[in-house]
Structures are given as C-alpha cells and as structure tokens.
Design a protein around this motif. Structure first.
Motif, mmCIF file in Angstrom:
data_model
loop_
_atom_site.group_PDB
_atom_site.id
_atom_site.type_symbol
_atom_site.label_atom_id
_atom_site.label_comp_id
_atom_site.label_asym_id
_atom_site.label_seq_id
_atom_site.Cartn_x
_atom_site.Cartn_y
_atom_site.Cartn_z
ATOM 1 N N THR A 58 0.808 -1.218 0.000
ATOM 2 C CA THR A 58 0.000 0.000 0.000
ATOM 3 C C THR A 58 0.842 1.269 0.000
ATOM 4 O OG1 THR A 58 -0.121 0.182 2.422
ATOM 5 C CG2 THR A 58 -1.779 -1.201 1.330
ATOM 6 N N GLY A 59 2.081 1.180 0.460
ATOM 7 C CA GLY A 59 2.910 2.374 0.580
ATOM 8 C C GLY A 59 2.540 3.245 1.761
ATOM 9 N N ARG A 60 1.667 2.747 2.634
ATOM 10 C CA ARG A 60 1.239 3.523 3.811
ATOM 11 C C ARG A 60 1.949 3.013 5.071
ATOM 12 N NH1 ARG A 60 -4.046 2.068 1.897
ATOM 13 N NH2 ARG A 60 -4.237 0.697 3.725
ATOM 14 N N THR A 61 2.209 3.933 5.975
ATOM 15 C CA THR A 61 2.646 3.533 7.308
ATOM 16 C C THR A 61 1.421 3.254 8.167
ATOM 17 O OG1 THR A 61 2.715 5.835 8.046
ATOM 18 C CG2 THR A 61 4.770 4.900 7.198
ATOM 19 N N HIS A 62 1.644 2.625 9.315
ATOM 20 C CA HIS A 62 0.575 2.438 10.293
ATOM 21 C C HIS A 62 1.057 2.975 11.642
ATOM 22 C CE1 HIS A 62 2.938 -1.408 10.270
ATOM 23 N NE2 HIS A 62 2.953 -1.158 11.572
ATOM 24 N N ASN A 63 0.262 2.805 12.658
ATOM 25 C CA ASN A 63 0.626 3.299 13.988
ATOM 26 C C ASN A 63 1.730 2.412 14.568
ATOM 27 O OD1 ASN A 63 0.770 3.939 16.756
ATOM 28 N ND2 ASN A 63 -1.367 4.608 16.778
ATOM 29 N N TRP A 64 2.942 2.945 14.613
ATOM 30 C CA TRP A 64 4.088 2.150 15.047
ATOM 31 C C TRP A 64 4.050 1.811 16.536
ATOM 32 C CZ3 TRP A 64 7.988 5.656 12.005
ATOM 33 C CH2 TRP A 64 7.973 5.289 10.653
ATOM 34 N N ALA A 65 3.229 2.513 17.299
ATOM 35 C CA ALA A 65 3.118 2.181 18.722
ATOM 36 C C ALA A 65 2.574 0.767 18.900
ATOM 37 C CB ALA A 65 2.221 3.193 19.435
ATOM 38 N N PHE A 66 1.615 0.383 18.051
ATOM 39 C CA PHE A 66 1.088 -0.981 18.123
ATOM 40 C C PHE A 66 2.154 -1.994 17.694
ATOM 41 C CE2 PHE A 66 -2.982 1.411 17.121
ATOM 42 C CZ PHE A 66 -3.391 1.456 18.455
ATOM 43 N N SER A 67 2.938 -1.627 16.676
ATOM 44 C CA SER A 67 4.007 -2.513 16.230
ATOM 45 C C SER A 67 5.060 -2.693 17.320
ATOM 46 C CB SER A 67 4.654 -1.963 14.956
ATOM 47 O OG SER A 67 3.764 -2.048 13.868
ATOM 48 N N ARG A 68 5.392 -1.633 18.016
ATOM 49 C CA ARG A 68 6.373 -1.741 19.103
ATOM 50 C C ARG A 68 5.846 -2.653 20.206
ATOM 51 N NH1 ARG A 68 11.338 0.695 20.405
ATOM 52 N NH2 ARG A 68 12.051 -0.299 22.314
ATOM 53 N N ALA A 69 4.556 -2.552 20.505
ATOM 54 C CA ALA A 69 3.970 -3.421 21.527
ATOM 55 C C ALA A 69 4.080 -4.882 21.113
ATOM 56 C CB ALA A 69 2.512 -3.039 21.769
ATOM 57 N N ILE A 70 3.885 -5.152 19.821
ATOM 58 C CA ILE A 70 4.018 -6.527 19.322
ATOM 59 C C ILE A 70 5.467 -6.999 19.432
ATOM 60 C CG2 ILE A 70 3.846 -7.990 17.264
ATOM 61 C CD1 ILE A 70 1.446 -6.122 16.436
ATOM 62 N N VAL A 71 6.405 -6.167 18.989
ATOM 63 C CA VAL A 71 7.827 -6.516 19.067
ATOM 64 C C VAL A 71 8.235 -6.815 20.504
ATOM 65 C CG1 VAL A 71 10.170 -5.587 18.812
ATOM 66 C CG2 VAL A 71 8.504 -5.292 16.963
ATOM 67 N N ASN A 72 7.767 -6.002 21.434
ATOM 68 C CA ASN A 72 8.162 -6.160 22.839
ATOM 69 C C ASN A 72 7.672 -7.470 23.447
ATOM 70 O OD1 ASN A 72 9.465 -3.713 22.823
ATOM 71 N ND2 ASN A 72 7.841 -2.584 23.862
ATOM 72 N N GLN A 73 6.597 -8.027 22.898
ATOM 73 C CA GLN A 73 5.999 -9.219 23.496
ATOM 74 C C GLN A 73 6.134 -10.484 22.655
ATOM 75 O OE1 GLN A 73 1.982 -8.296 25.383
ATOM 76 N NE2 GLN A 73 2.312 -6.411 24.214
ATOM 77 N N SER A 74 6.525 -10.343 21.399
ATOM 78 C CA SER A 74 6.544 -11.501 20.507
ATOM 79 C C SER A 74 7.698 -12.444 20.827
ATOM 80 C CB SER A 74 6.655 -11.046 19.051
ATOM 81 O OG SER A 74 6.802 -12.172 18.199
ATOM 82 N N PRO A 75 7.429 -13.758 20.876
ATOM 83 C CA PRO A 75 8.501 -14.728 21.071
ATOM 84 C C PRO A 75 9.243 -15.077 19.782
ATOM 85 C CG PRO A 75 6.407 -15.868 20.981
ATOM 86 C CD PRO A 75 6.098 -14.404 20.887
ATOM 87 N N VAL A 76 8.757 -14.563 18.652
ATOM 88 C CA VAL A 76 9.398 -14.831 17.361
ATOM 89 C C VAL A 76 9.811 -13.507 16.710
ATOM 90 C CG1 VAL A 76 8.130 -16.984 17.004
ATOM 91 C CG2 VAL A 76 7.184 -14.832 16.119
ATOM 92 N N PRO A 77 10.740 -13.550 15.747
ATOM 93 C CA PRO A 77 11.185 -12.317 15.089
ATOM 94 C C PRO A 77 10.032 -11.587 14.397
ATOM 95 C CG PRO A 77 12.673 -14.125 14.594
ATOM 96 C CD PRO A 77 11.494 -14.729 15.274
ATOM 97 N N VAL A 78 10.158 -10.262 14.340
ATOM 98 C CA VAL A 78 9.117 -9.420 13.748
ATOM 99 C C VAL A 78 9.737 -8.514 12.690
ATOM 100 C CG1 VAL A 78 7.353 -7.671 14.165
ATOM 101 C CG2 VAL A 78 7.780 -9.449 15.887
ATOM 102 N N TYR A 79 9.168 -8.554 11.491
ATOM 103 C CA TYR A 79 9.532 -7.624 10.419
ATOM 104 C C TYR A 79 8.540 -6.466 10.423
ATOM 105 C CZ TYR A 79 12.503 -11.181 8.157
ATOM 106 O OH TYR A 79 13.478 -12.110 7.866
ATOM 107 N N LEU A 80 9.033 -5.279 10.114
ATOM 108 C CA LEU A 80 8.170 -4.109 9.961
ATOM 109 C C LEU A 80 8.075 -3.741 8.493
ATOM 110 C CD1 LEU A 80 6.551 -1.737 11.267
ATOM 111 C CD2 LEU A 80 8.705 -0.442 11.224
#
Length: 215
Positions: free
Chosen positions: A146-168
């Motif tokens: 889409t070429g759009r960004t999203h709310n990175w605060a939600f992405s950071r919350a996922i990264v902080n809690q995910s047991p597996v690697p996360v791509y942005l």
C-alpha cells in the motif's frame, strides 16, 4: 543487525541488484486481489532457484486453505512462505508436515489495538511475523504494497511481546526508516514501493535506503 527484505522482485536483475546492496531476503509476489509486484509462479521459481544460500526467498501467497497454500508453494519452492491473509491455525501444522524445511511468516495488518492480540496469537505458530498496513476487510482486500505507514506504537507493543522475530513493513523509505527503527526496534524491515520508481527497482533509492539503515 537489522535484516532488510526487498519485496516485489520482478526479475533476476532486480534480485541481483537488491542482493548487491545488502538484502537478506527477497519477496516474490504471487496472485493477489490487489497491489503491486505480482509475477507468475514460473518466474518466481526461476528467480528463487538462482538465489544463493544465505539469502531467503519469500513466496507471498494470498491462499488461505492448506491444499491451496500447498499447491501454490509446490510450484515455486522458495525458502519461506509469507501468508498475507489470515489462515486457520491448523494450517500451520499441516503445511509443516508437507514441507518440513519451509519457514512460515504470518502477515498482520496493523489496524488498531486488536492487532496486538492477533499478532501474539499467531506468534505461537509462525516462525516470524510481518507487520504491514493493508486492510483485509475491504471488498477488494488490500494485503500489502500500500505504501502507507501504520501506527508504530502498536508494532512496538508486538515486538516487545513476541517470542518470534518481527519484520516491519508499510510505507518505509530512506526518509523515515531511522525513525521506524527507533520507534519499533524490529528484527527486520520489508519494503516495496519505497525503493521503486514507476514500479521498477530504483538503484539510487535502494542505495539511499541501505545507507539510512546501515550508515
């Protein structure tokens, strides 16, 4: 060191160019309801077989059932399957039984706080997550590019809690990638339009992006 995946690869030349600048992974887009970079399964396979060991090749599939995913993958045999739509959890074990060596990456389209719970639920079965800015709830699904960004605060919350690697993913380019890294701290970055001009991989944009990431 953060890994960079260049998506929407459309030719062997684009694959070589992306690897030349330091891409750790290449995204190859199969049939989609919308979005850029779609190429034939034959071309996906032709590109993937020439990629050297150590560089991951991702098949982007919009299929959601085990038989359809398996049929699609058997035509290309990339190192990784990127599931761009939601799939039943049971499909994961079924795919692994059929293709034990393949890695499974689940795309989460970050649309709000509910995406955090969705991502952490899928992290229990996926090898990695990829956070994008599509909208699978539209009449014609947006499943990436889409070429759009999203709310990175939600992405950071996922990264902080995910047991597996996360791509942005989602709207990344040389001008905002430093801010994205600071805000999210992902394992990897994924982009398509941010290094393209008129749909073609742009060497100057590619160079600028890698310089912004690695200095």
């Amino acid at each position: 060191m953060v890994r960079v995946k260049i998506c929407c690869i459309s030719s062997a030349r684009e694959a070589q160019l992306a690897m030349q600048y330091g891409a750790a992974a290449l995204g190859l887009v199969g049939p989609m309801p919308s979005g850029p970079g779609i190429i034939s399964n034959d071309l996906i396979k032709a590109i993937a077989v020439k990629v050297p060991p150590g560089i991951s090749t991702f098949l982007l599939t919009s299929e959601t059932s085990t038989p359809a995913i398996a049929e699609h993958y058997s035509k290309v045999f990339t190192t990784t399957i990127q599931l761009v739509d939601s799939v039943p959890v049971a499909a994961y074990s079924a795919i692994r039984q059929l293709f034990p060596a393949v890695k499974l990456v689940q795309v989460i389209h970050v649309t709000g706080p509910q995406s955090v719970d969705e991502a952490l639920g899928m992290a229990a079965v996926a090898d990695a997550l990829l956070l994008d800015s599509g909208n699978p709830n539209l009449p014609v699904k947006e499943l990436g590019g889409t070429g759009r960004t999203h709310n990175w605060a939600f992405s950071r919350a996922i990264v902080n809690q995910s047991p597996v690697p996360v791509y942005l993913a989602g709207g990344l380019h040389a001008g905002n990638v430093a801010a994205a890294l600071d805000a999210v701290n992902p394992f990897g970055l994924d982009l398509c339009s941010g290094v393209r001009t008129s749909g073609q991989l742009d060497e100057s944009k590619l160079a600028a992006f890698f310089k912004a990431v690695y200095g």
